[in-house]
Design a protein around this motif. Structure first.
Motif, mmCIF file in Angstrom:
data_model
loop_
_atom_site.group_PDB
_atom_site.id
_atom_site.type_symbol
_atom_site.label_atom_id
_atom_site.label_comp_id
_atom_site.label_asym_id
_atom_site.label_seq_id
_atom_site.Cartn_x
_atom_site.Cartn_y
_atom_site.Cartn_z
ATOM 1 N N VAL A 145 0.845 -1.202 0.000
ATOM 2 C CA VAL A 145 0.000 0.000 0.000
ATOM 3 C C VAL A 145 0.879 1.250 0.000
ATOM 4 C CG1 VAL A 145 -1.663 1.319 1.391
ATOM 5 C CG2 VAL A 145 -1.978 -1.129 1.074
ATOM 6 N N ASP A 146 1.962 1.168 0.798
ATOM 7 C CA ASP A 146 2.916 2.264 0.915
ATOM 8 C C ASP A 146 3.568 2.565 -0.430
ATOM 9 O OD1 ASP A 146 3.324 3.621 3.303
ATOM 10 O OD2 ASP A 146 5.495 3.139 3.204
ATOM 11 N N GLU A 147 4.053 1.518 -1.084
ATOM 12 C CA GLU A 147 4.739 1.663 -2.373
ATOM 13 C C GLU A 147 3.815 2.259 -3.428
ATOM 14 O OE1 GLU A 147 7.361 -2.320 -1.599
ATOM 15 O OE2 GLU A 147 6.053 -2.273 -3.364
ATOM 16 N N ARG A 148 2.574 1.792 -3.417
ATOM 17 C CA ARG A 148 1.635 2.239 -4.449
ATOM 18 C C ARG A 148 0.963 3.561 -4.105
ATOM 19 N NH1 ARG A 148 -0.929 -2.716 -7.565
ATOM 20 N NH2 ARG A 148 -2.649 -1.287 -7.843
ATOM 21 N N LYS A 149 1.244 4.043 -2.889
ATOM 22 C CA LYS A 149 0.639 5.292 -2.416
ATOM 23 C C LYS A 149 -0.883 5.286 -2.623
ATOM 24 C CE LYS A 149 4.855 7.981 -3.415
ATOM 25 N NZ LYS A 149 5.654 7.010 -2.696
ATOM 26 N N VAL A 150 -1.508 4.182 -2.180
ATOM 27 C CA VAL A 150 -2.961 4.062 -2.304
ATOM 28 C C VAL A 150 -3.614 5.034 -1.330
ATOM 29 C CG1 VAL A 150 -4.921 2.476 -2.221
ATOM 30 C CG2 VAL A 150 -2.659 1.609 -2.779
ATOM 31 N N SER A 151 -4.520 5.857 -1.831
ATOM 32 C CA SER A 151 -5.114 6.845 -0.938
ATOM 33 C C SER A 151 -6.527 6.461 -0.500
ATOM 34 C CB SER A 151 -5.124 8.218 -1.602
ATOM 35 O OG SER A 151 -5.741 8.112 -2.866
ATOM 36 N N SER A 152 -7.295 5.827 -1.428
ATOM 37 C CA SER A 152 -8.663 5.476 -1.039
ATOM 38 C C SER A 152 -8.671 4.100 -0.388
ATOM 39 C CB SER A 152 -9.562 5.492 -2.279
ATOM 40 O OG SER A 152 -10.392 4.381 -2.302
ATOM 41 N N VAL A 153 -9.297 3.996 0.769
ATOM 42 C CA VAL A 153 -9.221 2.738 1.513
ATOM 43 C C VAL A 153 -10.527 1.946 1.520
ATOM 44 C CG1 VAL A 153 -7.310 3.396 3.008
ATOM 45 C CG2 VAL A 153 -9.658 3.921 3.705
ATOM 46 N N GLY A 154 -11.630 2.570 1.087
ATOM 47 C CA GLY A 154 -12.901 1.840 1.052
ATOM 48 C C GLY A 154 -13.648 1.905 2.371
ATOM 49 N N ASN A 155 -14.690 1.073 2.441
ATOM 50 C CA ASN A 155 -15.558 1.102 3.633
ATOM 51 C C ASN A 155 -14.809 0.668 4.887
ATOM 52 O OD1 ASN A 155 -17.675 1.875 2.035
ATOM 53 N ND2 ASN A 155 -18.425 -0.227 1.744
ATOM 54 N N GLU A 156 -15.150 1.348 5.990
ATOM 55 C CA GLU A 156 -14.542 0.994 7.277
ATOM 56 C C GLU A 156 -15.317 -0.155 7.912
ATOM 57 O OE1 GLU A 156 -11.799 2.173 8.620
ATOM 58 O OE2 GLU A 156 -11.450 3.667 7.051
ATOM 59 N N PRO A 157 -14.618 -1.012 8.656
ATOM 60 C CA PRO A 157 -15.341 -2.081 9.360
ATOM 61 C C PRO A 157 -16.227 -1.521 10.467
ATOM 62 C CG PRO A 157 -12.996 -2.120 9.884
ATOM 63 C CD PRO A 157 -13.176 -1.090 8.817
ATOM 64 N N GLU A 158 -17.244 -2.292 10.800
ATOM 65 C CA GLU A 158 -18.143 -1.882 11.878
ATOM 66 C C GLU A 158 -17.802 -2.698 13.127
ATOM 67 O OE1 GLU A 158 -21.919 -2.938 10.193
ATOM 68 O OE2 GLU A 158 -21.361 -1.881 8.343
ATOM 69 N N SER A 159 -18.345 -2.236 14.279
ATOM 70 C CA SER A 159 -18.210 -3.104 15.459
ATOM 71 C C SER A 159 -19.583 -3.259 16.095
ATOM 72 C CB SER A 159 -17.191 -2.539 16.442
ATOM 73 O OG SER A 159 -17.475 -1.196 16.698
ATOM 74 N N LEU A 160 -19.751 -4.338 16.853
ATOM 75 C CA LEU A 160 -21.053 -4.616 17.464
ATOM 76 C C LEU A 160 -21.406 -3.520 18.465
ATOM 77 C CD1 LEU A 160 -20.701 -8.446 18.112
ATOM 78 C CD2 LEU A 160 -22.372 -7.341 16.599
ATOM 79 N N PRO A 161 -22.679 -3.146 18.542
ATOM 80 C CA PRO A 161 -23.081 -2.123 19.513
ATOM 81 C C PRO A 161 -22.692 -2.547 20.926
ATOM 82 C CG PRO A 161 -24.931 -2.786 18.113
ATOM 83 C CD PRO A 161 -23.811 -3.710 17.806
ATOM 84 N N HIS A 162 -22.323 -1.542 21.715
ATOM 85 C CA HIS A 162 -21.935 -1.804 23.112
ATOM 86 C C HIS A 162 -23.058 -2.554 23.821
ATOM 87 C CE1 HIS A 162 -19.209 -1.207 26.396
ATOM 88 N NE2 HIS A 162 -20.218 -0.839 27.189
ATOM 89 N N GLY A 163 -22.677 -3.554 24.593
ATOM 90 C CA GLY A 163 -23.681 -4.286 25.354
ATOM 91 C C GLY A 163 -24.280 -5.480 24.623
ATOM 92 N N THR A 164 -23.849 -5.718 23.371
ATOM 93 C CA THR A 164 -24.350 -6.895 22.645
ATOM 94 C C THR A 164 -23.919 -8.162 23.381
ATOM 95 O OG1 THR A 164 -24.040 -5.728 20.548
ATOM 96 C CG2 THR A 164 -24.298 -8.119 20.417
ATOM 97 N N ASP A 165 -24.849 -9.106 23.514
ATOM 98 C CA ASP A 165 -24.488 -10.412 24.071
ATOM 99 C C ASP A 165 -23.765 -11.185 22.970
ATOM 100 O OD1 ASP A 165 -24.314 -13.031 24.948
ATOM 101 O OD2 ASP A 165 -26.267 -12.967 25.975
#
Ligand code: MN
Length: 366
Positions: A120-140
């Motif tokens: 990624v560094d070598e290619r100087k990629v700037s757009s990274v796409g969608n960010e991952p999500e995380s489960l809402p706080h308190g999820t069982d």
């Protein structure tokens, strides 16, 4: 009043016109039907094609996962470059590499992430796409993970092993199927493609591989697509420590099936690593003057001298083939097979290639 004769004539004309009309309608219908059938067939053809084959994106996931699993950073780098060229986002690729720690361990995953970071560094990629999500706080997480696991496997996952070591069940549910699978970015099917590709590249995980082939099916992966994954990864981890090398095209006319050749040294003694795919064997042949020594490094195969029964070979076996002895060597039907071939040096040494080892002879071997 029309005379009977005239009336008959008109009727005849009308019938004739009707007949011509029907004929032209029929012709038009025929054209239309042919066109319709053509469109339907074309639809079937392209639809089937799209359904049965992996697309570029899926193939990229396969190669990234397989090379991550076996720790081949050089080939992994090529696979990562190709995936970026094909439009996979940085976050999608990261997600594959992160998930793979669950299947091939932190060391492989970390090394792959490091390789990707450099790329990624070598290619100087700037757009990274969608960010991952995380489960809402308190999820069982145990409940959430359990549901995901049931959805994927089709049934509640239980067994004596999980009673014996309940912690692993908790980690599978809360961590793998909750923390990791809820991150999005990749679909469940894409995650399964990554897992199948990784597991099919590692030895001794057949039960897990088979389980994931079924899970892949549950995510809508077609049998043909799974077969393609297994075919693509079949040569990834072959050849053992000495490497697979390139397809052995120079000698392919003396082999049945595909083999690979990795020349190791030519100075003084010619030494090469030879890998046979399952069912592949070389023709009967003779090493004149010098003979040949085989050091078996991977898989299961055979060596047979003319007029003698074939002997089974496995990693660690050594075969010293005297000069002038007619013989063949190759893989078992169900196993890849690699040996190092040492050409015993001699003045005017040469190889003489003879007839094929027939299916009839070969198929007798267990
Ligand atoms: Mn030989």
């Amino acid at each position: 009043m029309l005379s009977g004769k005239k009336y008959l004539q008109i009727l005849k004309d009308r019938f004739f016109q009707l007949f011509i009309l029907l004929l032209s309608v029929q012709r038009a219908m025929k054209k239309f039907l042919i066109l319709l059938i053509g469109i339907i067939l074309l639809g079937f053809y392209t639809g089937a094609d799209a359904m049965e084959n992996l697309n570029d994106r899926q193939r990229d996931i396969v190669f990234i996962s397989a090379y991550t699993a076996v720790g081949n950073t050089e080939k992994l780098k090529n696979a990562l470059e190709k995936a970026l060229d094909d439009g996979l986002s940085v976050n999608e690729i990261k997600e594959i590499l992160v998930q793979l720690y669950a299947y091939c361990g932190f060391p492989r995953s970390l090394n792959a992430i490091n390789t990707f970071m450099q790329t990624v560094d070598e290619r100087k990629v700037s757009s990274v796409g969608n960010e991952p999500e995380s489960l809402p706080h308190g999820t069982d997480k145990k409940e959430y993970g359990n549901e995901v696991q049931i959805k994927l496997t089709g049934a509640e996952v239980k067994g004596a092993m999980f009673d014996f070591a309940p912690a692993i069940d908790t980690f599978l549910k809360e961590h793998l199927f909750a923390d990791i699978f809820s991150r999005g970015v990749l679909t469940y099917q894409e995650r399964e493609i990554a897992t199948i590709a990784a597991l099919s590249s590692i030895k001794g995980v057949e039960p897990q591989l088979n389980a994931h082939i079924q899970i892949g099916k549950n995510t809508g992966l077609k049998d043909e697509q799974t077969e393609e994954i297994l075919k693509l990864t079949s040569s990834v981890n072959k050849g053992g420590e000495f490497g697979l090398g390139e397809e052995n095209t120079a000698y392919s006319k003396y082999f049945i099936g595909n083999s690979y050749l990795n020349p190791l040294t030519q100075d003084g003694v010619s030494i090469a690593n030879v890998t046979f795919e399952p069912g592949c064997r070389n023709n009967w042949h003779i090493h004149h003057k010098g003979g040949q020594i085989l050091l078996v490094t991977e898989g299961r195969g055979y060596y047979q001298e003319w007029g003698k029964p074939a002997q089974e070979l496995k990693a660690g076996d050594v075969v010293n083939i005297p000069p002038e002895v007619k013989h063949w060597h190759g893989a078992a039907k169900d196993s890849w097979f690699s040996h190092i071939a040492i050409a015993v040096p001699a003045e005017n040494a040469s190889n003489e290639w003879l007839e094929e080892v027939s299916d009839e002879e070969y198929n007798k071997l267990k």
